[in-house]
Write a protein that holds these residues in place. Structure first.
Motif, PDB file in Angstrom:
ATOM      1  N   MET A   1       0.838  -1.219   0.000  1.00 49.01           N
ATOM      2  CA  MET A   1       0.000   0.000   0.000  1.00 49.01           C
ATOM      3  C   MET A   1       0.868   1.263   0.000  1.00 49.01           C
ATOM      4  N   THR A   2       0.550   2.180  -0.903  1.00 49.20           N
ATOM      5  CA  THR A   2       1.325   3.417  -0.993  1.00 49.20           C
ATOM      6  C   THR A   2       0.783   4.453  -0.014  1.00 49.20           C
ATOM      7  N   TYR A   3       1.530   5.506   0.168  1.00 49.27           N
ATOM      8  CA  TYR A   3       1.085   6.571   1.082  1.00 49.27           C
ATOM      9  C   TYR A   3      -0.203   7.189   0.546  1.00 49.27           C
ATOM     10  N   PHE A  23     -23.807   3.718  22.358  1.00 48.64           N
ATOM     11  CA  PHE A  23     -23.605   2.510  23.168  1.00 48.64           C
ATOM     12  C   PHE A  23     -24.610   2.575  24.305  1.00 48.64           C
ATOM     13  N   SER A  24     -24.891   1.429  24.899  1.00 46.66           N
ATOM     14  CA  SER A  24     -25.860   1.406  25.993  1.00 46.66           C
ATOM     15  C   SER A  24     -25.189   1.634  27.335  1.00 46.66           C
ATOM     16  N   GLN A  25     -24.084   0.941  27.556  1.00 49.22           N
ATOM     17  CA  GLN A  25     -23.409   1.055  28.839  1.00 49.22           C
ATOM     18  C   GLN A  25     -21.930   0.726  28.709  1.00 49.22           C
ATOM     19  N   ILE A  26     -21.143   1.347  29.574  1.00 52.97           N
ATOM     20  CA  ILE A  26     -19.712   1.045  29.573  1.00 52.97           C
ATOM     21  C   ILE A  26     -19.407   0.253  30.833  1.00 52.97           C
ATOM     22  N   ASN A  27     -19.265  -1.050  30.658  1.00 54.43           N
ATOM     23  CA  ASN A  27     -18.923  -1.879  31.819  1.00 54.43           C
ATOM     24  C   ASN A  27     -17.465  -2.322  31.783  1.00 54.43           C
ATOM     25  N   ARG A  28     -16.989  -2.535  30.589  1.00 50.19           N
ATOM     26  CA  ARG A  28     -15.586  -2.956  30.465  1.00 50.19           C
ATOM     27  C   ARG A  28     -14.864  -2.061  29.474  1.00 50.19           C
ATOM     28  N   ILE A  29     -13.609  -1.724  29.826  1.00 53.84           N
ATOM     29  CA  ILE A  29     -12.790  -0.884  28.960  1.00 53.84           C
ATOM     30  C   ILE A  29     -11.523  -1.641  28.577  1.00 53.84           C
ATOM     31  N   CYS A  30     -11.157  -1.544  27.313  1.00 55.10           N
ATOM     32  CA  CYS A  30      -9.948  -2.221  26.826  1.00 55.10           C
ATOM     33  C   CYS A  30      -8.906  -1.193  26.409  1.00 55.10           C
ATOM     34  N   GLY A  31      -7.661  -1.419  26.828  1.00 54.10           N
ATOM     35  CA  GLY A  31      -6.562  -0.534  26.437  1.00 54.10           C
ATOM     36  C   GLY A  31      -5.589  -1.362  25.606  1.00 54.10           C
ATOM     37  N   VAL A  32      -5.031  -0.756  24.571  1.00 50.41           N
ATOM     38  CA  VAL A  32      -4.089  -1.501  23.730  1.00 50.41           C
ATOM     39  C   VAL A  32      -2.876  -0.618  23.419  1.00 50.41           C
ATOM     40  N   ASP A  33      -1.677  -1.220  23.496  1.00 46.66           N
ATOM     41  CA  ASP A  33      -0.449  -0.455  23.241  1.00 46.66           C
ATOM     42  C   ASP A  33       0.601  -1.354  22.611  1.00 46.66           C
ATOM     43  N   VAL A  34       1.566  -0.728  21.940  1.00 55.61           N
ATOM     44  CA  VAL A  34       2.606  -1.469  21.232  1.00 55.61           C
ATOM     45  C   VAL A  34       3.992  -0.938  21.590  1.00 55.61           C
ATOM     46  N   ALA A  35       4.936  -1.852  21.791  1.00 53.09           N
ATOM     47  CA  ALA A  35       6.337  -1.483  22.027  1.00 53.09           C
ATOM     48  C   ALA A  35       7.145  -2.176  20.943  1.00 53.09           C
ATOM     49  N   TYR A  36       8.343  -1.660  20.669  1.00 50.41           N
ATOM     50  CA  TYR A  36       9.124  -2.227  19.567  1.00 50.41           C
ATOM     51  C   TYR A  36      10.579  -2.508  19.897  1.00 50.41           C
ATOM     52  N   ILE A  37      11.101  -3.498  19.170  1.00 50.74           N
ATOM     53  CA  ILE A  37      12.543  -3.695  19.079  1.00 50.74           C
ATOM     54  C   ILE A  37      12.723  -3.686  17.579  1.00 50.74           C
ATOM     55  N   GLY A  38      13.190  -2.575  17.044  1.00 51.63           N
ATOM     56  CA  GLY A  38      13.263  -2.453  15.596  1.00 51.63           C
ATOM     57  C   GLY A  38      11.861  -2.524  15.015  1.00 51.63           C
ATOM     58  N   ASP A  39      11.627  -3.493  14.152  1.00 52.26           N
ATOM     59  CA  ASP A  39      10.295  -3.635  13.560  1.00 52.26           C
ATOM     60  C   ASP A  39       9.508  -4.803  14.147  1.00 52.26           C
ATOM     61  N   GLU A  63       5.310  -8.652  13.297  1.00 49.68           N
ATOM     62  CA  GLU A  63       6.268  -7.832  12.543  1.00 49.68           C
ATOM     63  C   GLU A  63       5.579  -6.566  12.030  1.00 49.68           C
ATOM     64  N   ALA A  64       6.156  -5.416  12.296  1.00 50.83           N
ATOM     65  CA  ALA A  64       5.587  -4.165  11.784  1.00 50.83           C
ATOM     66  C   ALA A  64       5.862  -4.113  10.288  1.00 50.83           C
ATOM     67  N   LYS A  65       4.841  -3.832   9.525  1.00 50.35           N
ATOM     68  CA  LYS A  65       4.974  -3.853   8.070  1.00 50.35           C
ATOM     69  C   LYS A  65       5.444  -2.531   7.470  1.00 50.35           C
ATOM     70  N   HIS A  66       5.271  -1.457   8.220  1.00 50.96           N
ATOM     71  CA  HIS A  66       5.684  -0.148   7.708  1.00 50.96           C
ATOM     72  C   HIS A  66       6.432   0.626   8.779  1.00 50.96           C
ATOM     73  N   LEU A  75      -0.560   2.762   9.674  1.00 49.60           N
ATOM     74  CA  LEU A  75       0.161   1.819   8.818  1.00 49.60           C
ATOM     75  C   LEU A  75       1.085   0.936   9.654  1.00 49.60           C
ATOM     76  N   ARG A  76       1.657   1.505  10.692  1.00 51.12           N
ATOM     77  CA  ARG A  76       2.600   0.756  11.523  1.00 51.12           C
ATOM     78  C   ARG A  76       1.921  -0.033  12.647  1.00 51.12           C
ATOM     79  N   GLU A  77       0.893   0.548  13.248  1.00 48.17           N
ATOM     80  CA  GLU A  77       0.331  -0.084  14.433  1.00 48.17           C
ATOM     81  C   GLU A  77      -1.002  -0.819  14.303  1.00 48.17           C
ATOM     82  N   ALA A  78      -1.765  -0.515  13.280  1.00 49.47           N
ATOM     83  CA  ALA A  78      -3.085  -1.144  13.166  1.00 49.47           C
ATOM     84  C   ALA A  78      -3.008  -2.666  13.071  1.00 49.47           C
ATOM     85  N   GLY A  79      -2.084  -3.176  12.285  1.00 53.42           N
ATOM     86  CA  GLY A  79      -1.963  -4.622  12.114  1.00 53.42           C
ATOM     87  C   GLY A  79      -1.748  -5.341  13.438  1.00 53.42           C
TER      88      GLY A  79
END
Length: 198
Positions: A1-3, A23-39, A63-66, A75-79
């Motif tokens: 995929m190009t820019y 939404f009807s109610q917020i009972n549970r919350i999810c947090g997501v984060d990414v750390a890297y060593i190179g790609d 593996e980070a694709k971009h 592009l880097r984190e969604a996958g």
DNA sequence: GCGACAG
DNA sequence: ATCTTGTCGC
């Protein structure tokens, strides 16, 4: 995929973003984060209940694709993020992602991309501004629109999907960002474990 | 053209 | 994000 493809995708996704509570109610919350060593991406997703009690936590190594490009963080984190969220057995009502939501040059930051594709209420939580100006009172304006809010000197939030800025502010002030903090710790811990055995 | 630039 | 020493403030 190009820019150019990515930018077209963002413009398309931006039109689908719902900036109102859906939404009807917020009972549970999810947090997501990414750390890297190179790609190599170490991603963690953490689900907590409304009292910040752990419900479930999962980790992934992919593996980070971009490489990182300002404005195209997705592009880097969604996958890695999608891969990790799929591993969760628990359900959640709200997703917290590191990065901006609609407070973005094309009104489609990482949080919008994730939220719209999963069709989940999502809030973008960033440590610094990519665009926009903070007004007295903390709201962040861009192109004459209020698109974000400065919670502190190191926290800016904006709508990712299916939630209003007003509600996003209220929820974060009441519950904090515990799942996100835990996901940050877990992703870094995962990276450290890997670093020590290589 | 120049500078700024989520993670 | 990651690297990376000493230093300022609560």
């Amino acid at each position: 995929m190009t820019y150019d493809d990515a930018i077209r995708m963002q413009n398309e996704t931006a039109r689908k973003v719902v900036m109102q509570d859906d939404f009807s109610q917020i009972n549970r919350i999810c947090g997501v984060d990414v750390a890297y060593i190179g790609d190599v991406a170490f991603c963690s997703a953490v689900v907590m209940d409304k009292n910040s009690q752990l419900v479930e936590s999962v980790d992934s190594e992919t593996e980070a694709k971009h490489s990182y490009v300002p404005g195209l963080l997705m592009l880097r984190e969604a996958g890695p993020i999608f891969d990790t969220l799929e591993m969760l057995k628990s359900s959640y009502d709200l997703l917290l992602a590191n990065g901006h939501g609609v407070l973005h040059p094309r009104k489609c930051g990482l949080a919008c991309h994730i939220g719209v594709n999963l069709d989940k209420p999502t809030i973008g939580v960033a440590k610094s501004l990519l665009c926009g100006n903070v007004k007295p009172g903390g709201f962040v304006e861009m192109g004459g629109e209020i698109l974000g809010y400065q919670v502190s000197s190191k926290m800016y939030i904006s709508v990712g999907h299916k939630i209003s800025l007003k509600t996003a502010i209220a929820i974060l002030k009441e519950h904090g960002t515990e799942p996100l903090k835990k996901a940050d710790i877990n992703s870094k811990a995962q990276k450290m474990r890997k670093g020590l055995r290589t």
